[in-house]
Design a protein around this motif. Structure first.
Motif, short mmCIF file in Angstrom:
data_model
loop_
_atom_site.label_atom_id
_atom_site.label_comp_id
_atom_site.label_asym_id
_atom_site.label_seq_id
_atom_site.Cartn_x
_atom_site.Cartn_y
_atom_site.Cartn_z
N ALA A 162 -1.49 3.94 5.32
CA ALA A 162 -1.88 5.39 4.88
C ALA A 162 -1.25 5.90 3.86
O ALA A 162 -1.54 6.94 3.01
CB ALA A 162 -1.48 6.00 6.38
N ALA A 163 -0.04 5.72 3.72
CA ALA A 163 1.03 6.07 2.42
C ALA A 163 0.46 5.66 1.17
O ALA A 163 0.28 6.45 0.18
CB ALA A 163 2.30 5.85 2.69
N ARG A 164 0.24 4.54 0.89
CA ARG A 164 -0.27 3.74 -0.41
C ARG A 164 -1.69 3.53 -0.64
O ARG A 164 -1.83 3.27 -1.93
CB ARG A 164 0.70 2.55 -0.39
N GLY A 165 -2.20 3.35 0.34
CA GLY A 165 -3.67 3.02 0.21
C GLY A 165 -3.97 1.56 0.27
O GLY A 165 -3.05 0.49 -0.02
N SER A 166 -5.21 1.36 0.24
CA SER A 166 -5.85 -0.09 0.58
C SER A 166 -5.42 -1.12 -0.68
O SER A 166 -5.37 -2.21 -0.44
CB SER A 166 -7.07 -0.48 1.06
N ALA A 167 -5.68 -0.44 -1.73
CA ALA A 167 -5.53 -1.27 -3.06
C ALA A 167 -4.20 -1.73 -3.28
O ALA A 167 -4.14 -2.96 -3.74
CB ALA A 167 -6.04 -0.35 -4.53
N ALA A 168 -3.17 -0.86 -2.98
CA ALA A 168 -1.80 -1.29 -2.88
C ALA A 168 -1.66 -2.50 -2.24
O ALA A 168 -0.71 -3.43 -2.42
CB ALA A 168 -0.91 -0.19 -2.87
N MET A 169 -2.28 -2.35 -0.93
CA MET A 169 -1.93 -3.39 0.29
C MET A 169 -2.71 -4.54 -0.11
O MET A 169 -2.02 -5.84 0.04
CB MET A 169 -2.50 -2.75 1.63
#
Length: 298
Positions: free
Chosen positions: A131-138
């Protein structure tokens, strides 16, 4: 002499798997284990075409009616239960016969297939990071530890799951992907269908379910909490007839939608099973079907 192989009768919905499994069980001194996820549910009888007591012809059946309508079916739970039953049936000198069209459940029972655990604390933390960083970062983080999964996954929930598995096990999520390798000796008998005949048979079966009281069954299960279970409420026929309960469709419209959905499901099942080269296919309408199937299972 070693234990004889587990038997699995597979194929699309409406192809006669239940009947063949019973005939094989009577011929080979066997017991049937249900591998249709929707038939685990108590009360979901008409819409799942659950085999009746009379049609079982005295053959013991396992894993039917094991879940309440509000419980979620679990492939990993099924795997443990099915393997325990197979071992018990074989210990007693009888043949274990899986029957069902839920492809993943059949593979879970037959194949080397691990289900890594889960941890709600780890999952919650990873979901907060998402939620904080977004799916691209994950996804970038996943690619560092499991490039195979990172290349395959785009859904945020599955990316989180892959990271959770790596954190809990130290192994990449991709290492848990199923292999076409039997857990123990097995024979899979597939029912080869005439697609046009099957299309008509599925339509006739849905109309018969309506005549048998499918709407009344859905009303009764709705009162017991059907909508609270994502798995059961989405079952063929049940999701369509809930619209009738809500006044959003007529019985005729719901039956038509169910026929379309059932035919699409049968096509998906065929695609799934056709991808497994180990399945030995027999003509579903062959007058010598039981004899030929039994010969494959010796």
């Amino acid at each position: 002499m070693g234990t004889k192989p587990v038997i699995a009768v597979v194929g699309p919905t409406g192809s006669g798997k239940s009947d063949l499994a019973v005939s094989l069980a009577r011929r080979l001194d066997g017991e049937v284990i249900n591998a249709d996820a929707m038939q685990f549910y108590r009360g979901m009888d008409i819409g799942t075409a659950k085999i009746t007591g009379a049609d079982r012809r005295g053959v013991p059946h396992h894993l039917l009616d094991t879940l309440d309508i509000t419980q979620e079916a679990s492939v990993s739970d099924f795997q443990a239960q099915a393997r325990e039953l197979i071992a018990d049936i074989h210990r007693r000198g009888r043949r274990a016969i899986l029957a069902g069209g839920s492809g993943l459940y059949v593979r879970a029972a037959l194949d080397i297939l691990e289900f890594p655990g889960t941890d709600p604390v780890v999952r919650a933390r990873l979901e907060q990071e998402l939620a904080a960083r977004g799916s691209a970062a994950m996804l970038e983080r996943l690619s560092a530890v499991d490039p195979v999964s990172a290349g395959r996954l785009s859904d945020a929930r599955r990316i989180v799951r892959a990271l959770e598995v790596y954190e809990l096990t130290g192994r990449p999520f991709s290492s848990f992907m199923p292999r076409r390798e039997y857990f123990q000796p097995a024979v899979q008998v597939g029912l080869e269908v005439d697609r046009e005949v099957l299309r008509e048979r599925l339509a006739a079966r849905v109309h018969a379910m309506v005549d048998q009281g499918l709407l009344e069954e859905v009303r009764r299960l709705d009162a017991q909490g059907l909508r609270r279970c994502k798995t059961a409420s989405r079952a063929l026929g049940y999701s369509q007839f809930l619209k009738v309960v809500d006044g959003e469709a007529t019985v005729e419209q719901a039956a038509g939608e169910t026929i379309v959905a059932t035919r699409q499901f049968a096509r998906r099942q065929l695609t799934w099973f056709r991808a497994d080269p180990r399945i030995q296919w027999l003509d579903w309408q062959d007058p010598d079907l039981v004899e030929k199937a039994a010969a494959l299972c010796l």
